[in-house]
Design an enzyme around this catalytic site. Structure first.
Site, PDB file in Angstrom:
ATOM      1  N   GLY A 120       0.775  -1.284  -0.063  1.00 47.59           N
ATOM      2  CA  GLY A 120       0.042   0.204  -0.012  1.00 47.59           C
ATOM      3  C   GLY A 120       0.848   1.263   0.001  1.00 47.59           C
ATOM      4  CB  ILE A 121       4.405   1.814  -0.894  1.00 44.15           C
ATOM      5  CG1 ILE A 121       5.607   2.953  -0.545  1.00 44.15           C
ATOM      6  CG2 ILE A 121       4.519   1.656  -2.537  1.00 44.15           C
ATOM      7  CD1 ILE A 121       6.930   2.377  -0.561  1.00 44.15           C
TER       8      ILE A 121
ATOM      9  CD  GLN B 178      -4.004   9.831   4.611  1.00 41.26           C
ATOM     10  OE1 GLN B 178      -4.347  10.855   4.588  1.00 41.26           O
ATOM     11  NE2 GLN B 178      -4.222   9.041   5.726  1.00 41.26           N
ATOM     12  CG  ASP B 179      -1.822   5.686   6.503  1.00 38.56           C
ATOM     13  OD1 ASP B 179      -2.187   6.974   6.321  1.00 38.56           O
ATOM     14  OD2 ASP B 179      -2.581   4.934   7.393  1.00 38.56           O
TER      15      ASP B 179
ATOM     16  CG  ASP C 159      -3.315  -7.891  -6.221  1.00 35.48           C
ATOM     17  OD1 ASP C 159      -3.834  -8.019  -5.175  1.00 35.48           O
ATOM     18  OD2 ASP C 159      -3.722  -7.204  -7.189  1.00 35.48           O
TER      19      ASP C 159
ATOM     20  CB  ALA D 120      -6.945  -2.057   3.065  1.00 41.24           C
TER      21      ALA D 120
ATOM     22  CB  SER E 135      -9.815   0.063  10.701  1.00 40.29           C
ATOM     23  OG  SER E 135     -10.694   0.989  10.795  1.00 40.29           O
TER      24      SER E 135
ATOM     25  CD  GLU F 101     -16.222   1.549   9.765  1.00 36.84           C
ATOM     26  OE1 GLU F 101     -15.899   2.885  10.090  1.00 36.84           O
ATOM     27  OE2 GLU F 101     -17.326   1.286   9.236  1.00 36.84           O
TER      28      GLU F 101
ATOM     29  CE1 TYR G 132     -11.170  -0.787   5.288  1.00 34.51           C
ATOM     30  CE2 TYR G 132     -12.240  -0.049   7.299  1.00 34.51           C
ATOM     31  CZ  TYR G 132     -10.914   0.152   6.596  1.00 34.51           C
ATOM     32  OH  TYR G 132      -9.988   0.579   7.052  1.00 34.51           O
TER      33      TYR G 132
ATOM     34  CG  HIS H 150      -4.640   8.110  10.001  1.00 38.04           C
ATOM     35  ND1 HIS H 150      -5.187   6.960  10.576  1.00 38.04           N
ATOM     36  CD2 HIS H 150      -3.835   7.857   8.820  1.00 38.04           C
ATOM     37  CE1 HIS H 150      -4.603   6.084   9.900  1.00 38.04           C
ATOM     38  NE2 HIS H 150      -3.833   6.279   8.731  1.00 38.04           N
TER      39      HIS H 150
HETATM   40  P1  NAP Z   1      -5.145   4.420   0.958  1.00 42.19           P
HETATM   41  O1  NAP Z   1      -4.787   5.653   0.553  1.00 42.19           O
HETATM   42  O2  NAP Z   1      -6.680   3.891   0.245  1.00 42.19           O
HETATM   43  O3  NAP Z   1      -4.120   3.167   0.237  1.00 42.19           O
HETATM   44  C1  NAP Z   1      -4.463   1.730   0.115  1.00 42.19           C
HETATM   45  C2  NAP Z   1      -3.395   1.342  -0.491  1.00 42.19           C
HETATM   46  O4  NAP Z   1      -3.562  -0.101  -0.661  1.00 42.19           O
HETATM   47  C3  NAP Z   1      -3.018   1.762  -1.726  1.00 42.19           C
HETATM   48  O5  NAP Z   1      -1.682   1.733  -2.211  1.00 42.19           O
HETATM   49  C4  NAP Z   1      -3.681   0.668  -2.943  1.00 42.19           C
HETATM   50  O6  NAP Z   1      -2.989   0.520  -4.221  1.00 42.19           O
HETATM   51  C5  NAP Z   1      -3.235  -0.784  -2.033  1.00 42.19           C
HETATM   52  N1  NAP Z   1      -4.218  -1.732  -2.505  1.00 42.19           N
HETATM   53  C6  NAP Z   1      -5.615  -1.916  -2.469  1.00 42.19           C
HETATM   54  N2  NAP Z   1      -5.898  -2.931  -3.170  1.00 42.19           N
HETATM   55  C7  NAP Z   1      -4.784  -3.834  -3.234  1.00 42.19           C
HETATM   56  C8  NAP Z   1      -4.186  -5.068  -3.445  1.00 42.19           C
HETATM   57  N3  NAP Z   1      -5.329  -5.989  -3.492  1.00 42.19           N
HETATM   58  N4  NAP Z   1      -3.183  -5.350  -3.319  1.00 42.19           N
HETATM   59  C9  NAP Z   1      -2.022  -4.561  -3.216  1.00 42.19           C
HETATM   60  N5  NAP Z   1      -2.106  -3.413  -2.911  1.00 42.19           N
HETATM   61  C10 NAP Z   1      -3.605  -2.678  -2.719  1.00 42.19           C
HETATM   62  O7  NAP Z   1      -5.329   4.239   2.215  1.00 42.19           O
HETATM   63  P2  NAP Z   1      -4.663   4.668   3.515  1.00 42.19           P
HETATM   64  O8  NAP Z   1      -5.541   5.697   3.987  1.00 42.19           O
HETATM   65  O9  NAP Z   1      -3.288   5.178   3.249  1.00 42.19           O
HETATM   66  O10 NAP Z   1      -4.897   3.671   4.781  1.00 42.19           O
HETATM   67  C11 NAP Z   1      -3.610   2.507   4.621  1.00 42.19           C
HETATM   68  C12 NAP Z   1      -4.171   1.471   5.413  1.00 42.19           C
HETATM   69  O11 NAP Z   1      -4.632   1.711   6.841  1.00 42.19           O
HETATM   70  C13 NAP Z   1      -5.394   0.640   4.974  1.00 42.19           C
HETATM   71  O12 NAP Z   1      -5.348  -0.824   5.150  1.00 42.19           O
HETATM   72  C14 NAP Z   1      -6.639   1.369   5.590  1.00 42.19           C
HETATM   73  O13 NAP Z   1      -7.808   0.427   5.589  1.00 42.19           O
HETATM   74  C15 NAP Z   1      -6.041   1.529   7.064  1.00 42.19           C
HETATM   75  N6  NAP Z   1      -6.395   2.610   7.690  1.00 42.19           N
HETATM   76  C16 NAP Z   1      -6.652   3.746   7.386  1.00 42.19           C
HETATM   77  C17 NAP Z   1      -7.204   4.679   8.073  1.00 42.19           C
HETATM   78  C18 NAP Z   1      -7.203   6.094   7.910  1.00 42.19           C
HETATM   79  O14 NAP Z   1      -8.011   6.921   8.539  1.00 42.19           O
HETATM   80  N7  NAP Z   1      -6.368   6.592   6.763  1.00 42.19           N
HETATM   81  C19 NAP Z   1      -7.469   4.377   9.711  1.00 42.19           C
HETATM   82  C20 NAP Z   1      -7.483   3.164   9.959  1.00 42.19           C
HETATM   83  C21 NAP Z   1      -6.825   2.008   9.236  1.00 42.19           C
HETATM   84  P3  NAP Z   1      -3.535   1.494  -5.325  1.00 42.19           P
HETATM   85  O15 NAP Z   1      -2.829   2.713  -5.320  1.00 42.19           O
HETATM   86  O16 NAP Z   1      -3.021   0.456  -6.480  1.00 42.19           O
HETATM   87  O17 NAP Z   1      -5.181   1.427  -5.168  1.00 42.19           O
HETATM   88  O1  G4F Z   2     -14.125   9.917   5.627  1.00 40.07           O
HETATM   89  P1  G4F Z   2     -15.175   8.908   5.806  1.00 40.07           P
HETATM   90  O2  G4F Z   2     -15.529   8.055   4.287  1.00 40.07           O
HETATM   91  O3  G4F Z   2     -14.255   7.664   6.792  1.00 40.07           O
HETATM   92  P2  G4F Z   2     -14.797   6.480   7.781  1.00 40.07           P
HETATM   93  O4  G4F Z   2     -15.696   5.758   6.994  1.00 40.07           O
HETATM   94  O5  G4F Z   2     -14.735   6.920   8.985  1.00 40.07           O
HETATM   95  O6  G4F Z   2     -13.409   5.455   7.124  1.00 40.07           O
HETATM   96  C1  G4F Z   2     -11.903   5.997   7.273  1.00 40.07           C
HETATM   97  O7  G4F Z   2     -11.806   5.576   8.780  1.00 40.07           O
HETATM   98  C2  G4F Z   2     -11.672   4.296   9.122  1.00 40.07           C
HETATM   99  C3  G4F Z   2     -11.081   4.369  10.441  1.00 40.07           C
HETATM  100  O8  G4F Z   2     -12.181   4.605  11.466  1.00 40.07           O
HETATM  101  C4  G4F Z   2     -10.522   3.658   8.306  1.00 40.07           C
HETATM  102  F1  G4F Z   2     -10.473   2.354   8.572  1.00 40.07           F
HETATM  103  C5  G4F Z   2     -11.135   3.743   6.700  1.00 40.07           C
HETATM  104  O9  G4F Z   2     -10.188   2.836   5.899  1.00 40.07           O
HETATM  105  C6  G4F Z   2     -11.233   5.160   6.229  1.00 40.07           C
HETATM  106  O10 G4F Z   2     -10.025   5.611   6.204  1.00 40.07           O
HETATM  107  O11 G4F Z   2     -16.375   9.031   6.583  1.00 40.07           O
HETATM  108  C7  G4F Z   2     -16.527   9.544   7.846  1.00 40.07           C
HETATM  109  C8  G4F Z   2     -17.940   9.897   8.288  1.00 40.07           C
HETATM  110  C9  G4F Z   2     -18.852   8.559   8.140  1.00 40.07           C
HETATM  111  O12 G4F Z   2     -19.720   8.814   9.284  1.00 40.07           O
HETATM  112  C10 G4F Z   2     -19.942   9.274   6.882  1.00 40.07           C
HETATM  113  O13 G4F Z   2     -21.049   8.744   6.914  1.00 40.07           O
HETATM  114  O14 G4F Z   2     -18.198  10.896   7.470  1.00 40.07           O
HETATM  115  C11 G4F Z   2     -19.568  10.863   6.918  1.00 40.07           C
HETATM  116  N1  G4F Z   2     -19.652  11.371   5.561  1.00 40.07           N
HETATM  117  C12 G4F Z   2     -20.835  12.538   5.749  1.00 40.07           C
HETATM  118  N2  G4F Z   2     -20.814  12.864   4.525  1.00 40.07           N
HETATM  119  C13 G4F Z   2     -19.316  11.313   4.558  1.00 40.07           C
HETATM  120  C14 G4F Z   2     -19.872  12.135   3.808  1.00 40.07           C
HETATM  121  N3  G4F Z   2     -18.222  10.160   4.162  1.00 40.07           N
HETATM  122  C15 G4F Z   2     -18.011  10.446   2.962  1.00 40.07           C
HETATM  123  N4  G4F Z   2     -17.070   9.744   2.674  1.00 40.07           N
HETATM  124  N5  G4F Z   2     -18.596  11.017   2.016  1.00 40.07           N
HETATM  125  C16 G4F Z   2     -19.492  12.165   2.288  1.00 40.07           C
HETATM  126  O15 G4F Z   2     -20.082  12.989   1.537  1.00 40.07           O
END
Ligand code: NAP
Ligand code: G4F
Length: 333
Positions: free
Chosen positions: A10-11, A14-15, A58, A82, A125, A127, A149, A179
């Site tokens: 997932g390089i 974002q993270d 993958d 993911a 997560s 979530e 998810y 984040h």
């Molecule tokens: P992101 O920006 O959506 O990045 C996801 C990465 O996963 C991308 O590099 C994507 O590649 C890769 N990927 C998707 N499907 C794949 C597959 N089948 N095989 C290999 N790579 C694959 O997510 P992020 O926000 O950086 O989050 C990083 C991780 O933390 C995720 O696992 C997410 O669920 C988890 N997480 C995020 C948050 C948050 O708030 N950001 C919170 C809790 C947990 P492509 O560029 O090719 O699509």
């Molecule tokens: O920004 P969201 O889509 O993030 P969500 O669903 O909390 O998930 C993110 O954080 C998780 C950690 O708890 C990660 F595991 C996951 O990969 C991802 O990074 O939505 C946040 C909130 C939700 O309650 C949603 O219903 O915002 C509400 N929302 C309101 N209007 C919206 C919108 N969400 C999105 N995406 N788009 C809207 O227009």
């Protein structure tokens, strides 16, 4: 000191991009797993391409994970890959499970077979807490995921714990709360708002359509959170950690602050669109990162108002650059 090698799945996300920067700063040789795409998808790591080594792999393809580990010979593996967008998980529950749940087992199994001494980080997560049973949520809070998810991530979390307990792997699960950053995908609400605010301020849009404004999240800054991932793998013993700021704010709060930052009233521009509501919502997440503070020495450095401001500023600059580029294109002969 001998070379330290880290591999990040997932390089391109974002993270992954921030973690790669951190690992390079710390002197690691950094490998990144990318999946093949028909178009360019490396914009977040463009500036790092001379410093990192990319390998095609993958999470859906077991053999590609084994080959990747044999090539990179990492000391540390960070599994950030993911399907990370919660709403899509209702449209593609099977794919979400294959990547976010079974994919973790595939990678752990590859590590067990290739080199069980590898230290492993799993991106779990908040979530998973879903309809949270207590406030705030910590490592012992029962899980009640509310989306495909969240269910898949719950499997990923427990299979990580299970490989630690079954095989003694150094496997850690980071239960990270939301984040954000200027590198956040525009489908997530934080970036959707800051991009929308910038477009409205610069005259490119008139309104911003959002779903549930009442949902509350514990929003932190992605750069702080990748530091916690690295810290987990530097400890004497593997464990699981909640990473959060300990403050929750509503989507409405986020919009209010973001519009106020550019001198606008959110109510004049935000329209609630019922089609953006989810089949089951997570109403309120707020994390207790006491254990991470005590054992890792981790603290967040960026609080909510600063996060909103830095994201709005970044999107204003980006959208302004887009406007300038499109004017340049128009006047070219
Ligand atoms: P992101 O920006 O959506 O990045 C996801 C990465 O996963 C991308 O590099 C994507 O590649 C890769 N990927 C998707 N499907 C794949 C597959 N089948 N095989 C290999 N790579 C694959 O997510 P992020 O926000 O950086 O989050 C990083 C991780 O933390 C995720 O696992 C997410 O669920 C988890 N997480 C995020 C948050 C948050 O708030 N950001 C919170 C809790 C947990 P492509 O560029 O090719 O699509
Ligand atoms: O920004 P969201 O889509 O993030 P969500 O669903 O909390 O998930 C993110 O954080 C998780 C950690 O708890 C990660 F595991 C996951 O990969 C991802 O990074 O939505 C946040 C909130 C939700 O309650 C949603 O219903 O915002 C509400 N929302 C309101 N209007 C919206 C919108 N969400 C999105 N995406 N788009 C809207 O227009």
């Amino acid at each position: 000191m001998s070379e330290r090698r880290a591999l990040v799945t997932g390089i391109s996300g974002q993270d992954g991009s921030y973690l790669a920067e951190l690992l390079l700063e710390k002197g690691y040789r950094v490998f990144g797993a990318v999946r093949r795409s028909s178009g360019e998808n490396l914009h977040r790591i463009q500036h790092l391409l001379g410093d990192i080594e990319l390998i095609h792999a993958d999470l859906l393809d077991q053999q590609s994970l084994v080959t990747m580990l044999r090539r990179a010979r990492p000391h540390e593996v960070y599994n950030l890959a993911a399907q990370s967008y919660v709403p899509l998980s209702w449209e593609q529950p099977m794919l979400t499970a294959e990547v976010n749940a079974v994919g973790v087992a595939r990678l752990l199994e590859a590590i067990r077979l290739v080199n069980p001494a590898i230290r492993f980080y799993q991106a779990s997560s908040s979530e998973m807490f879903g309809q949270a049973r207590e406030v705030p949520q910590n490592e012992d809070t029962p899980l009640h995921p509310r989306s495909p998810y969240g269910v898949a991530k719950t499997y990923g979390h427990y299979i990580t714990v299970n490989y630690r307990e079954s095989y003694g792997l150094f496997a850690c699960s980071g239960i990270l709360f939301n984040h954000e950053s200027p590198r956040r995908g525009k489908e997530f609400v934080s970036r959707k708002i800051t991009d929308g605010v910038a477009r409205i301020k610069l005259g490119l849009a008139r309104e911003l359509r959002l779903g549930n404004l009442a949902a509350k999240r514990d929003w932190g800054y992605a750069k702080d959170y990748v530091r916690a991932m690295w810290l987990m793998l530097q400890q004497d013993r593997p464990s699981d950690y909640v990473i959060a700021t300990g403050e929750a704010h509503s989507v409405e709060d986020f919009a209010r602050l973001a519009f106020a930052h550019v001198g606008l009233q959110w109510r004049d521009f935000v329209r609630v669109d019922p089609t953006l509501f989810r089949p089951a919502e997570v109403d309120h997440l707020i994390g207790d990162a006491t254990k991470a503070g005590r054992e890792l020495g981790w603290q967040p450095t960026v609080r909510f108002p600063e996060l909103v401001a830095l994201m709005v500023e970044a999107d204003l600059a980006l959208v302004a650059a887009e406007v300038r580029a499109s004017r340049g294109t128009q006047i070219r002969p």
